[in-house]
Design a protein around this motif. Structure first.
Motif, short mmCIF file in Angstrom:
data_model
loop_
_atom_site.label_atom_id
_atom_site.label_comp_id
_atom_site.label_asym_id
_atom_site.label_seq_id
_atom_site.Cartn_x
_atom_site.Cartn_y
_atom_site.Cartn_z
N MET A 1 25.02 55.72 0.15
CA MET A 1 25.65 54.86 1.14
C MET A 1 26.46 55.92 1.88
SD MET A 1 28.55 51.83 1.54
CE MET A 1 27.47 50.98 1.76
N LEU A 2 26.67 55.30 3.66
CA LEU A 2 26.90 56.55 4.09
C LEU A 2 27.90 56.42 5.42
CD1 LEU A 2 26.01 59.00 6.69
CD2 LEU A 2 25.70 57.14 8.26
N ALA A 3 29.13 57.40 4.91
CA ALA A 3 29.97 57.11 5.07
C ALA A 3 30.53 57.52 6.54
CB ALA A 3 31.27 57.24 3.90
N LEU A 4 31.07 56.15 6.86
CA LEU A 4 31.40 56.85 8.45
C LEU A 4 32.92 57.24 7.93
CD1 LEU A 4 31.66 52.95 10.06
CD2 LEU A 4 29.65 55.20 10.65
N PRO A 5 33.33 58.33 9.59
CA PRO A 5 34.25 58.93 9.42
C PRO A 5 35.79 58.36 9.60
CG PRO A 5 33.01 59.48 11.31
CD PRO A 5 32.03 58.50 10.60
N LYS A 6 36.68 58.20 9.86
CA LYS A 6 37.74 57.23 8.92
C LYS A 6 37.86 58.10 10.44
CE LYS A 6 40.84 56.40 5.91
NZ LYS A 6 41.77 56.46 5.28
N THR A 7 38.64 56.73 10.80
CA THR A 7 39.80 57.18 12.79
C THR A 7 41.26 57.61 11.93
OG1 THR A 7 38.53 55.27 13.30
CG2 THR A 7 40.71 55.87 14.52
N PRO A 8 41.86 58.48 13.02
CA PRO A 8 42.65 58.67 12.46
C PRO A 8 44.09 57.73 12.22
CG PRO A 8 41.41 59.95 14.76
CD PRO A 8 41.11 59.00 14.20
N THR A 12 44.72 54.88 15.23
CA THR A 12 44.25 53.38 14.59
C THR A 12 45.44 51.89 14.45
OG1 THR A 12 43.36 53.88 12.77
CG2 THR A 12 43.88 52.45 12.42
N VAL A 13 46.96 52.71 14.84
CA VAL A 13 48.23 52.09 14.45
C VAL A 13 48.34 51.13 16.48
CG1 VAL A 13 50.20 52.08 15.09
CG2 VAL A 13 49.18 52.87 13.08
N PRO A 14 47.92 52.19 17.53
CA PRO A 14 48.06 51.51 18.88
C PRO A 14 46.49 50.78 18.76
CG PRO A 14 48.26 53.77 18.67
CD PRO A 14 47.59 53.70 17.42
N ILE A 15 45.53 50.88 18.08
CA ILE A 15 44.66 50.20 18.28
C ILE A 15 45.01 49.01 17.80
CG2 ILE A 15 41.51 49.63 18.48
CD1 ILE A 15 42.58 51.88 20.08
N ARG A 16 44.92 48.65 16.85
CA ARG A 16 45.53 47.76 15.73
C ARG A 16 46.86 46.42 16.74
NH1 ARG A 16 47.10 49.32 10.54
NH2 ARG A 16 44.86 49.33 9.95
N THR A 17 47.33 47.14 17.33
CA THR A 17 48.07 46.32 18.27
C THR A 17 47.77 46.20 19.62
OG1 THR A 17 50.03 48.66 17.54
CG2 THR A 17 50.72 46.87 19.35
N ARG A 51 42.80 55.72 25.99
CA ARG A 51 42.76 56.05 24.32
C ARG A 51 41.03 56.28 24.23
NH1 ARG A 51 47.03 53.35 24.57
NH2 ARG A 51 48.67 54.25 23.07
N GLU A 52 39.89 56.11 25.44
CA GLU A 52 39.04 56.10 25.11
C GLU A 52 38.44 57.38 24.69
OE1 GLU A 52 35.02 54.98 27.75
OE2 GLU A 52 36.31 53.27 27.58
N HIS A 53 38.82 58.72 24.90
CA HIS A 53 38.56 59.91 25.03
C HIS A 53 38.57 59.86 23.71
CE1 HIS A 53 42.97 60.53 25.63
NE2 HIS A 53 42.62 61.69 25.49
#
Length: 134
Positions: A1-8, A12-17, A51-53
């Motif tokens: 199974m291919l594992a996707l790289p984890k988002t730093p 993650t915290v600002p995107i979740r907010t 944050r897109e970049h």
């Protein structure tokens, strides 16, 4: 199974907010007036753009979709504003208090915050107001 790289975590915290704000404060049925929702929505889109970049592959499609669909996603709020204005006029109370009653119903009736809000509303609307009226 291919594992996707984890988002730093710094991303993650600002995107979740931002996601939380979008779902709980902007797109929620009982919320602010349309103009406020539009401002908040635009803020979320701008923050995603900033944050897109950092992860363009994941963020850009979401940001572009939100940006392009803003008016359609928020159309319900304009209809809601009109309906709340009609209720306020019919009941001869301010639109603010009608909206406050709607927002109050987002809270469980078992919570202290609900009953504190209920007390504030009752004092502003008059003692004849019952729970079933809001």
């Amino acid at each position: 199974m291919l594992a996707l790289p984890k988002t730093p975590r710094f991303l993650t915290v600002p995107i979740r907010t931002l996601t939380h704000w979008l779902s709980h404060d902007i797109l929620v049925l009982a919320g602010p007036v349309l103009a406020t929702r539009q401002e908040l929505f635009d803020f979320v889109v701008d923050e995603l753009r900033r944050r897109e970049h950092q992860d363009a592959r994941r963020i850009r499609p979401v940001r572009v979709a939100l940006q392009n669909q803003r008016d359609d996603l928020l159309a319900f709020a304009g209809v809601l504003d009109e309906k709340l204005a009609t209720i306020a006029q019919a009941e001869e109370v301010s639109e603010y208090l009608v909206r406050a009653a709607c927002v109050l119903h987002r809270k469980p009736t078992t919570s202290p915050a609900y009953w504190q809000g209920w007390g504030r509303l009752r004092s502003k609307l008059g003692a004849s107001l019952t729970v079933s009226q809001i």
